[in-house]
Design a protein around this motif. Structure first.
Motif, PDB file in Angstrom:
ATOM      1  N   GLN A  83      51.141  38.055  39.700  1.00 36.58           N
ATOM      2  CA  GLN A  83      50.167  38.715  38.829  1.00 36.58           C
ATOM      3  C   GLN A  83      49.208  37.699  38.225  1.00 36.58           C
ATOM      4  N   PHE A  84      48.010  38.188  37.880  1.00 35.77           N
ATOM      5  CA  PHE A  84      47.059  37.450  37.054  1.00 35.77           C
ATOM      6  C   PHE A  84      46.904  38.229  35.754  1.00 35.77           C
ATOM      7  N   HIS A  85      46.901  37.499  34.637  1.00 36.29           N
ATOM      8  CA  HIS A  85      46.665  38.101  33.332  1.00 36.29           C
ATOM      9  C   HIS A  85      45.469  37.392  32.719  1.00 36.29           C
ATOM     10  N   LEU A  86      44.458  38.164  32.354  1.00 36.39           N
ATOM     11  CA  LEU A  86      43.247  37.616  31.743  1.00 36.39           C
ATOM     12  C   LEU A  86      43.138  38.132  30.319  1.00 36.39           C
ATOM     13  N   ILE A  87      42.882  37.215  29.401  1.00 39.06           N
ATOM     14  CA  ILE A  87      42.620  37.553  28.007  1.00 39.06           C
ATOM     15  C   ILE A  87      41.188  37.122  27.719  1.00 39.06           C
ATOM     16  N   VAL A 100      46.659  42.266  36.646  1.00 37.01           N
ATOM     17  CA  VAL A 100      46.459  42.751  38.008  1.00 37.01           C
ATOM     18  C   VAL A 100      47.487  42.136  38.949  1.00 37.01           C
ATOM     19  N   ASP A 101      47.702  42.804  40.066  1.00 38.70           N
ATOM     20  CA  ASP A 101      48.553  42.315  41.144  1.00 38.70           C
ATOM     21  C   ASP A 101      47.761  41.250  41.907  1.00 38.70           C
ATOM     22  N   THR A 105      43.932  41.316  44.485  1.00 38.36           N
ATOM     23  CA  THR A 105      42.631  40.878  43.971  1.00 38.36           C
ATOM     24  C   THR A 105      42.675  39.376  43.782  1.00 38.36           C
ATOM     25  N   ASN A 106      41.562  38.794  43.370  1.00 34.58           N
ATOM     26  CA  ASN A 106      41.556  37.353  43.116  1.00 34.58           C
ATOM     27  C   ASN A 106      40.950  37.080  41.739  1.00 34.58           C
ATOM     28  N   LEU A 110      38.502  39.425  39.260  1.00 31.27           N
ATOM     29  CA  LEU A 110      39.028  39.833  37.952  1.00 31.27           C
ATOM     30  C   LEU A 110      38.049  39.463  36.843  1.00 31.27           C
ATOM     31  N   ARG A 111      37.644  38.212  36.806  1.00 29.89           N
ATOM     32  CA  ARG A 111      36.731  37.757  35.751  1.00 29.89           C
ATOM     33  C   ARG A 111      35.374  38.446  35.848  1.00 29.89           C
ATOM     34  N   THR A 112      34.882  38.613  37.078  1.00 28.69           N
ATOM     35  CA  THR A 112      33.587  39.260  37.268  1.00 28.69           C
ATOM     36  C   THR A 112      33.615  40.707  36.780  1.00 28.69           C
TER      37      THR A 112
END
Length: 124
Positions: A83-87, A100-101, A105-106, A110-112
């Protein structure tokens, strides 16, 4: 449109824009409480994530202060094995948390998606 409706629309759009979306919330840094949240998995407890992530954000601000770092904190990224976790830090002591898984995705997508929707919904 009320702030609550705007935030709900924001999260719904982010969830639609990201393959592998797990969950997201908009969180008050000071209280650790979610203002709005949405998850595709009932066992992914965003209230618990909000509380612990707010402590992590506060700790980062304290670290920056202790080190004399003058710049602002834009976002924090956690990469787990699957997973990626963005704050994403917002104004008014709020942040957006998105999970997200990572196989679907990448980081760039995610950031975009988050940054584009922050602008689209006037959250910056």
């Amino acid at each position: 449109m009320s702030q609550q409706e705007n935030l709900n629309n924001f999260l719904n759009t982010v969830s639609e824009d990201l393959s592998g979306f797990i969950g997201a919330s908009v969180v008050d840094i000071n209280t650790g409480m979610s203002l709005v949240s949405t998850s595709r998995y009932p066992d992914f407890d965003l209230d618990i994530a909000a509380a612990y992530n707010s402590e992590m954000v506060k700790a980062k601000f304290k670290t920056m202060e202790a080190l004399g770092i003058q710049g602002g904190l834009q976002d924090m990224l956690l990469t787990l094995t699957d997973q990626f976790h963005l704050i994403k830090i917002l104004e008014n002591d709020l942040f957006i948390y998105v999970a997200v898984d990572s196989s679907r995705t990448n980081l760039a997508l995610l950031r975009t998606a988050v940054n584009a929707n922050v602008k689209k919904f006037g959250l910056a």
